[in-house]
Design a protein around this motif. Structure first.
Motif: not given
Length: 358
Positions: A176-194
């Motif tokens: 989710y692109d929340a909080l005025q984009g402070i996490f834009t293009d910075r988040l990765n979620v591991d599909q094996q562990s989360g």
């Protein structure tokens, strides 16, 4: 209240020597909680309380004007629930709700103190709490310590804002692109562990992260520390009658740091500051014939930067060579052919005199 845990901020907000402090505070939803300023207000103080990654101003106290302003219009979450002690500036939040969880900043003049508030919905909701720290610009992973199973739903939140989730049944990952984009293009979620990875961290990513796996909850308190600059040493050669040189070690745009001079491993002097975006300078008289190595160290509670000084090399260029260097510097700043020609003559004359002496 369950308790308070104290951390030294390195960069972030902190760090080193005289440090800003990060206080981790937890409270049951519905109870009141007080964030303490830990000192009496003084004349001319301007007390500011800010909330969230946007550092939104929620309370301002002007001691000189004896005025108190509460920003109750900030999305309504603090309306009717904020009280301020007029003697100390302490902030009390009554009837706490989960939306009050997050980072609070107290600023008094140039001094800052940080609080991370965790609000639990009920006793059963209280989960494992883990502090994590990282240097600004680096990546950090918040680990689930489990494998993703079918029918699992893993949800990551920053404060009250959902930032990522993964559905074990469909293997779909949503960011989710929340909080005025402070996490834009910075988040990765591991599909094996989360597990969640934040890349290119900045100090605005400091705060409380909530991991929810079905009915299991885990809380991460992330502190992102700003990188320290390398201190700069300036020197001035002494007159021929003195064997001591004046040196100055400086650092700019730093906060909550200590600047120190060392001779070998022995501390000679130091100065500390907790102000925001300050400049520090520390002078020292050095015997240029000294064979010891001097070090200027800028440090906080998380890291350090060092600049070395070899005293024996401090004034290896002396006399006419030093004068010539100064004239060259002046010549670079002069405008006009006549002025430049005059400087060239001076330099030529100096070189001629040196040749005659040799």
């Amino acid at each position: 209240m369950f308790g308070t845990v104290w951390f030294s901020l390195c960069c972030l907000f902190g760090v080193f020597g005289v440090t800003d402090e990060l206080s981790l505070v937890s409270v049951l939803e519905g109870d009141s909680v007080t964030l303490h300023a830990d000192r009496e207000m003084r004349n001319n103080d301007l007390i500011l309380w800010r909330f969230g990654p946007e550092n939104t101003l929620i309370v301002q106290i002007n001691v000189t004007e004896s005025s108190l302003t509460v920003n109750e219009d900030y999305d309504g979450r603090f309306r009717g629930s904020v009280k301020v002690d007029h003697q100390t500036g302490c902030l009390t939040i009554t009837n706490t709700r989960t939306e009050h969880a997050g980072r609070y900043q107290l600023q008094s003049g140039n001094r800052r103190t940080f609080f991370i508030l965790v609000v639990y919905g009920d006793l059963a909701e209280k989960g494992e709490m883990k502090p994590v720290s990282v240097m600004e610009g680096e990546s950090v992973s918040l680990h689930t310590d489990t494998e993703l199973r079918k029918n699992d739903l893993i949800v990551w939140s920053f404060g009250k804002n959902r930032i990522a989730q993964i559905n074990g049944t469909t293997q779909d990952v949503t960011v989710y692109d929340a909080l005025q984009g402070i996490f834009t293009d910075r988040l990765n979620v591991d599909q094996q562990s989360g597990s969640l990875t934040i890349t290119g961290t900045t100090t605005v990513h400091t705060g409380v992260y909530l991991l929810a796996i079905n009915n299991i909850k885990k809380i991460f308190v992330l502190s992102v520390y700003a990188c320290l600059p390398v201190p700069v040493i300036f020197s001035q050669c002494p007159p021929s009658s003195s064997q001591y040189s004046s040196v100055l070690c400086s650092a700019v745009n730093v906060s909550s740091v200590t600047l120190s001079w060392f001779k070998g491993n022995r501390l000679l002097s130091s100065i500390s500051v907790s102000d925001f975006s300050s400049s520090l300078s520390l002078p020292l008289a050095v015997d240029y014939q000294d064979e010891n190595t001097y070090s200027c160290v800028l440090n906080n509670s998380f890291s350090a930067q060092t600049q070395h000084l070899d005293a024996s090399q401090l004034c290896s260029v002396r006399g006419c060579q030093t004068v010539e260097a100064v004239i060259r510097l002046v010549a670079a700043a002069l405008v006009g052919v006549a002025a430049s020609a005059a400087v060239v003559v001076l330099i030529y004359d100096i070189r001629s005199r040196r040749a005659e002496q040799d």
